[in-house]
Design a protein around this motif. Structure first.
Motif, short mmCIF file in Angstrom:
data_model
loop_
_atom_site.label_atom_id
_atom_site.label_comp_id
_atom_site.label_asym_id
_atom_site.label_seq_id
_atom_site.Cartn_x
_atom_site.Cartn_y
_atom_site.Cartn_z
N GLY A 24 22.38 36.53 70.99
CA GLY A 24 21.78 37.30 70.54
C GLY A 24 22.08 37.78 69.00
O GLY A 24 21.78 38.92 68.46
N CYS A 70 22.49 27.47 64.85
CA CYS A 70 23.02 28.19 65.98
C CYS A 70 24.35 28.35 66.08
O CYS A 70 25.17 27.34 65.81
N ASN A 114 21.00 36.42 66.18
CA ASN A 114 19.87 36.12 65.26
C ASN A 114 20.18 35.65 64.05
O ASN A 114 19.06 35.86 63.27
N GLY A 133 15.87 35.78 68.46
CA GLY A 133 17.05 36.48 69.39
C GLY A 133 16.14 37.32 70.35
O GLY A 133 16.19 37.36 71.67
N ARG A 153 15.88 36.50 74.39
CA ARG A 153 16.26 37.54 75.16
C ARG A 153 15.18 37.79 76.58
O ARG A 153 15.48 37.70 77.77
N CYS A 159 22.36 32.47 75.17
CA CYS A 159 22.32 33.10 73.66
C CYS A 159 23.13 34.48 73.62
O CYS A 159 22.91 35.20 74.49
#
Ligand SMILES: Cc1cc2nc3c(=O)[nH]c(=O)nc-3n(C[C@H](O)[C@H](O)[C@H](O)COP(=O)(O)OP(=O)(O)OC[C@H]3O[C@@H](n4cnc5c(N)ncnc54)[C@H](O)[C@@H]3O)c2cc1C
Ligand code: SF4
Length: 478
Positions: free
Chosen positions: A43, A98, A45, A58, A62, A41
């Protein structure tokens, strides 16, 4: 070398899973797989914008990547008290947007949530949920599905005395009596509902508002009322021959199967409808011993409800693996029976005709009649809200959309002051996470209506509404 590929989730062999209601089709990520998947990922969001409940996706991806599933569960609980349930059955629209969709595949947000939640048998060990003293306000919740339970959870944390009324002998709504056990085990539902109840929510099972207690009574006795009554009134097609034995509505069929009844489905099962409920009914029929199960839908494969989405693709794939057959573009027009028991379905093939406006329409080609054998026919043709629990004086005041959904204001309040609503009776998405979102909204609305916002000890325990705005550059923050 960098690996962009989504970590594949392992699945059980179809021949193993169709033999039992206990086998979940999808296995769980191992610790190593979860770290690797979460580590992909970036991040950004963006996914939070398409999560109806505005989860901090996100943030919890994490914490999973950092090896802290407890923190993942804590972040999810900010808006949602069902991480293990949603981690299995969410429609996961977040994955559809995504940014890594075309770069190895979207982050497996749903599987990662399941992984984190399944690390803990008892959430009270990782959540320091405050024990508030009673603030002298009482709220009735009607319906023990995800909407009602979510409202009960966040209100109880704030010291509101919550009484939850449920007509069935079990809690969970369609999580318990709709979604089949192989997709959502009882133990997972029990773990999350028991945690909610541990906050002191009073539950009255087998209590149908409207029959056992008058709706007017709870409106008078409680400071506010939240209804999460869902859609439990079957919409049958009324096809000629429907009175024969062996014909069910899908929600009745699934409820009975989920409550443990061994329904005798026979060898051939025909399911009418093209949505997720049709898939569930067909896969349950296979687990009940049917040999030939086929879904008949009046439109094309690409027109089926919920498509296009990753969720729709996954559901179809799993059903096909389990040998469910599909007959697209057909109109069943008669159920044939012998000695009062259904034996088959007569149907026409459809031609899809477009008049240039909206979706192409299915037009039956009536010159040729086709027939398929059936020992059981299941109509997965939708359901609606049963408002018979309300007295006329309230029904007259309750504003509905033309399609029959309850209209609420942005705080979740209906046109009747003090009456809040959410879930399938109210939104058009009709999925779990939208029911939770409605309840989150109504919780803040109810606390404001009761004028107790100044008594909130710690706003960490209030649902964080509209978090997605933080990640949308086009929204001007005020
Ligand atoms: C077969 C099936 C499969 C599904 N699969 C998925 C899925 O995979 N993912 C997903 O996100 N969503 C799925 N859904 C949809 C999801 O289950 C619903 O959107 C969600 O449960 C709605 O929550 P709710 O709280 O509004 O209503 P419900 O879950 O329907 O709960 C309402 C509760 O209110 C009770 N009640 C009604 N009237 C009264 C009354 N007068 N007095 C007392 N109690 C009352 C009912 O008995 C019920 O328990 C599925 C639905 C079905 C039918
Ligand atoms: S959109 Fe994908 S990459 Fe971006 S935060 Fe969500 S999961 Fe991570």
């Amino acid at each position: 070398m960098l690996n962009f590929e989504r970590v594949k989730i392992q699945s059980e062999l179809p021949e193993k899973r169709v033999g039992s209601f206990e086998v979940e089709p999808l296995k769980e990520y191992t610790q190593q797989e979860a770290y690797a998947e979460a580590g992909r990922c970036i991040g950004c969001n963006i996914c939070t914008q398409s999560c109806p409940a505005s989860l901090d996706i996100g943030g919890y991806i994490r914490s999973t990547a950092l090896g802290d599933p407890a923190e993942t569960v804590r972040i999810v609980f900010e808006n949602l008290p069902f991480p293990a349930i949603i981690g299995r059955v969410c429609t996961h629209m977040c994955e559809d947007i995504c940014v890594l969709y075309d770069t190895g595949g979207p982050i497996a947000i749903r599987h990662l949530k399941r992984y984190a939640a399944d690390q803990f048998d008892d959430y009270s060990k990782i959540l320091d949920t405050p024990r508030r003293s009673f603030i002298n306000k009482k709220v009735a919740v009607v319906g023990g599905g995800p909407a009602g339970l979510t409202a009960a959870y966040y209100l109880a944390i704030q010291g509101v005395k919550v009484t939850l009324f449920e007509s069935l002998p079990v809690l969970g709504g369609f999580m318990r009596v709709g979604i089949p056990r192989y997709r959502l085990p009882d133990s997972v539902i029990d773990k999350e509902i028991n945690f909610i109840l541990s906050l002191g929510v009073e539950v009255r099972l087998n209590t149908r508002i409207g029959d056992d207690i008058k709706f007017a009574n709870i409106m008078n006795e409680y400071d506010a009322v939240f209804i999460g009554v869902g859609n439990h009134k079957p919409r049958m097609t009324g096809t000629p021959g429907s009175e024969a034995k062996g014909i069910y509505h899908a929600t009745e069929f699934l409820r009975r199967a989920n409550l443990g009844e061994k329904i005798q489905v026979g060898k051939n099962v025909v399911v009418i409808g093209g949505g997720f409920t049709a898939n569930d009914a067909s896969r349950v029929s296979i687990r009940l011993g049917a040999k030939n199960v086929c879904i008949m839908y009046r439109r094309r494969e690409i027109d089926r409800p919920g498509y296009p989405s990753l969720n729709a693709e996954e559901e179809l794939e799993e059903s096909v693996e389990e040998n469910v057959k599909y007959i697209w573009e057909v109109t069943p027009f008669e159920y044939v029976s012998e000695n009062g028991k259904v034996t088959g379905v007569k149907y026409w093939e459809n031609e899809m005709v477009s008049d240039g406006h909206g979706r192409a329409k299915p037009v039956p080609q009536k010159d040729k009649v086709k027939f398929i054998e059936a020992d059981t026919v299941i109509e997965a043709t939708g359901q609606e809200t049963d408002f018979s629990f309300m007295e006329d004086e309230y029904l007259k005041k309750l504003r509905l959309t033309p399609a029959g959904h309850i209209i609420t204001n942005p705080q979740g309040m209906t046109s009747i002051p003090g009456l809040f609503s959410g879930g399938d009776s109210t939104n058009t998405a009709r999925d779990l996470i939208s029911a939770v979102r409605d309840a989150d909204t109504a919780v803040i609305g109810i606390l404001e209506y009761l004028n107790v916002m100044d008594q909130i000890a710690d706003d960490r325990w209030l649902p964080y509404l509209d978090r997605w705005k933080k990640y949308s550059p086009n929204i001007i923050q005020r």
